[in-house]
Design a protein around this motif. Sequence first.
Motif, PDB file in Angstrom:
ATOM      1  N   LYS A 146      52.229  25.862 -46.719  1.00 47.30           N
ATOM      2  CA  LYS A 146      52.835  25.523 -47.558  1.00 47.30           C
ATOM      3  C   LYS A 146      52.192  26.446 -49.094  1.00 47.30           C
ATOM      4  O   LYS A 146      53.284  27.570 -50.166  1.00 47.30           O
ATOM      5  CB  LYS A 146      52.464  24.715 -48.172  1.00 47.30           C
ATOM      6  CG  LYS A 146      53.096  22.854 -47.958  1.00 47.30           C
ATOM      7  CD  LYS A 146      52.067  21.973 -48.150  1.00 47.30           C
ATOM      8  CE  LYS A 146      53.214  20.654 -47.407  1.00 47.30           C
ATOM      9  NZ  LYS A 146      52.086  18.708 -48.388  1.00 47.30           N
ATOM     10  N   TRP A 147      50.925  27.017 -48.823  1.00 44.35           N
ATOM     11  CA  TRP A 147      50.503  28.241 -49.724  1.00 44.35           C
ATOM     12  C   TRP A 147      50.968  29.056 -49.775  1.00 44.35           C
ATOM     13  O   TRP A 147      51.444  29.934 -50.676  1.00 44.35           O
ATOM     14  CB  TRP A 147      48.715  27.903 -49.599  1.00 44.35           C
ATOM     15  CG  TRP A 147      48.372  26.689 -50.942  1.00 44.35           C
ATOM     16  CD1 TRP A 147      47.898  25.967 -49.892  1.00 44.35           C
ATOM     17  CD2 TRP A 147      47.562  27.025 -51.808  1.00 44.35           C
ATOM     18  NE1 TRP A 147      46.880  25.420 -51.086  1.00 44.35           N
ATOM     19  CE2 TRP A 147      47.538  25.827 -51.728  1.00 44.35           C
ATOM     20  CE3 TRP A 147      48.419  27.667 -53.236  1.00 44.35           C
ATOM     21  CZ2 TRP A 147      46.800  25.286 -53.520  1.00 44.35           C
ATOM     22  CZ3 TRP A 147      48.096  27.200 -54.017  1.00 44.35           C
ATOM     23  CH2 TRP A 147      47.415  26.357 -54.635  1.00 44.35           C
ATOM     24  N   MET A 148      51.283  29.392 -48.388  1.00 42.99           N
ATOM     25  CA  MET A 148      51.688  30.898 -48.029  1.00 42.99           C
ATOM     26  C   MET A 148      53.544  31.395 -48.894  1.00 42.99           C
ATOM     27  O   MET A 148      53.570  32.056 -49.232  1.00 42.99           O
ATOM     28  CB  MET A 148      51.692  31.051 -46.727  1.00 42.99           C
ATOM     29  CG  MET A 148      51.003  31.434 -46.336  1.00 42.99           C
ATOM     30  SD  MET A 148      50.474  31.736 -44.339  1.00 42.99           S
ATOM     31  CE  MET A 148      51.894  33.150 -43.982  1.00 42.99           C
ATOM     32  N   GLN A 171      55.088  35.724 -55.897  1.00 44.62           N
ATOM     33  CA  GLN A 171      54.976  37.010 -55.999  1.00 44.62           C
ATOM     34  C   GLN A 171      56.212  37.785 -56.136  1.00 44.62           C
ATOM     35  O   GLN A 171      56.871  39.099 -56.297  1.00 44.62           O
ATOM     36  CB  GLN A 171      54.670  37.448 -54.476  1.00 44.62           C
ATOM     37  CG  GLN A 171      53.919  38.898 -54.440  1.00 44.62           C
ATOM     38  CD  GLN A 171      53.890  40.006 -52.775  1.00 44.62           C
ATOM     39  OE1 GLN A 171      53.249  38.269 -52.243  1.00 44.62           O
ATOM     40  NE2 GLN A 171      53.557  40.552 -52.502  1.00 44.62           N
ATOM     41  N   ASP A 231      49.410  23.031 -44.466  1.00 49.83           N
ATOM     42  CA  ASP A 231      48.547  22.740 -45.956  1.00 49.83           C
ATOM     43  C   ASP A 231      48.688  24.817 -45.885  1.00 49.83           C
ATOM     44  O   ASP A 231      49.008  25.404 -47.392  1.00 49.83           O
ATOM     45  CB  ASP A 231      47.708  22.413 -46.479  1.00 49.83           C
ATOM     46  CG  ASP A 231      47.254  21.084 -46.554  1.00 49.83           C
ATOM     47  OD1 ASP A 231      48.350  20.773 -46.250  1.00 49.83           O
ATOM     48  OD2 ASP A 231      46.132  20.826 -46.574  1.00 49.83           O
ATOM     49  N   LEU A 232      48.574  25.566 -45.746  1.00 53.27           N
ATOM     50  CA  LEU A 232      48.393  27.043 -44.914  1.00 53.27           C
ATOM     51  C   LEU A 232      49.857  27.450 -45.077  1.00 53.27           C
ATOM     52  O   LEU A 232      50.364  29.010 -45.957  1.00 53.27           O
ATOM     53  CB  LEU A 232      47.890  27.804 -44.151  1.00 53.27           C
ATOM     54  CG  LEU A 232      47.583  28.941 -43.754  1.00 53.27           C
ATOM     55  CD1 LEU A 232      46.600  29.915 -45.238  1.00 53.27           C
ATOM     56  CD2 LEU A 232      47.079  29.393 -42.601  1.00 53.27           C
ATOM     57  N   THR A 256      54.942  29.634 -51.192  1.00 53.39           N
ATOM     58  CA  THR A 256      54.504  29.036 -52.841  1.00 53.39           C
ATOM     59  C   THR A 256      54.214  30.440 -53.360  1.00 53.39           C
ATOM     60  O   THR A 256      54.700  31.165 -54.188  1.00 53.39           O
ATOM     61  CB  THR A 256      53.396  28.279 -53.059  1.00 53.39           C
ATOM     62  OG1 THR A 256      53.668  27.013 -52.428  1.00 53.39           O
ATOM     63  CG2 THR A 256      53.764  27.863 -54.484  1.00 53.39           C
ATOM     64  N   MET A 257      53.576  30.882 -52.152  1.00 55.97           N
ATOM     65  CA  MET A 257      52.776  32.659 -52.880  1.00 55.97           C
ATOM     66  C   MET A 257      54.426  33.696 -53.027  1.00 55.97           C
ATOM     67  O   MET A 257      53.900  34.730 -53.454  1.00 55.97           O
ATOM     68  CB  MET A 257      51.928  32.746 -51.789  1.00 55.97           C
ATOM     69  CG  MET A 257      50.035  32.510 -52.074  1.00 55.97           C
ATOM     70  SD  MET A 257      49.614  32.326 -54.264  1.00 55.97           S
ATOM     71  CE  MET A 257      49.503  31.125 -55.137  1.00 55.97           C
TER      72      MET A 257
END
Length: 90
Positions: A64-66, A73, A61-62, A68-69
């Motif tokens: 995936k979020w990284m 950005q 999950d981490l 995506t961010m």
Amino acid sequence: MNSIESTKYRKRLEEGGVPPQQALAHADALGEVLENLKETLATKDWVRAEISRQLQDLKIDLLKWMFTMFIAQTGITIGTVIALIRYLPH
């Protein structure tokens, strides 16, 4: 509860004034409860495996979020550069 512990428990109840039939019933019932408890308690191995699985899920999950961010950005940065090039006086 094994038979030796059950016998000790029954004898202790009888010494405390509990009738023999009732002491035997208590010892049998407690033995059943303890046997069922062994099946439902979490072991160290189960806890380790569960923590390991949850950490693995958390890492995924981490990531995936990284990712995506990072994409967001990058998009914002490119958009800002294009807007500055387009709208700033030359």
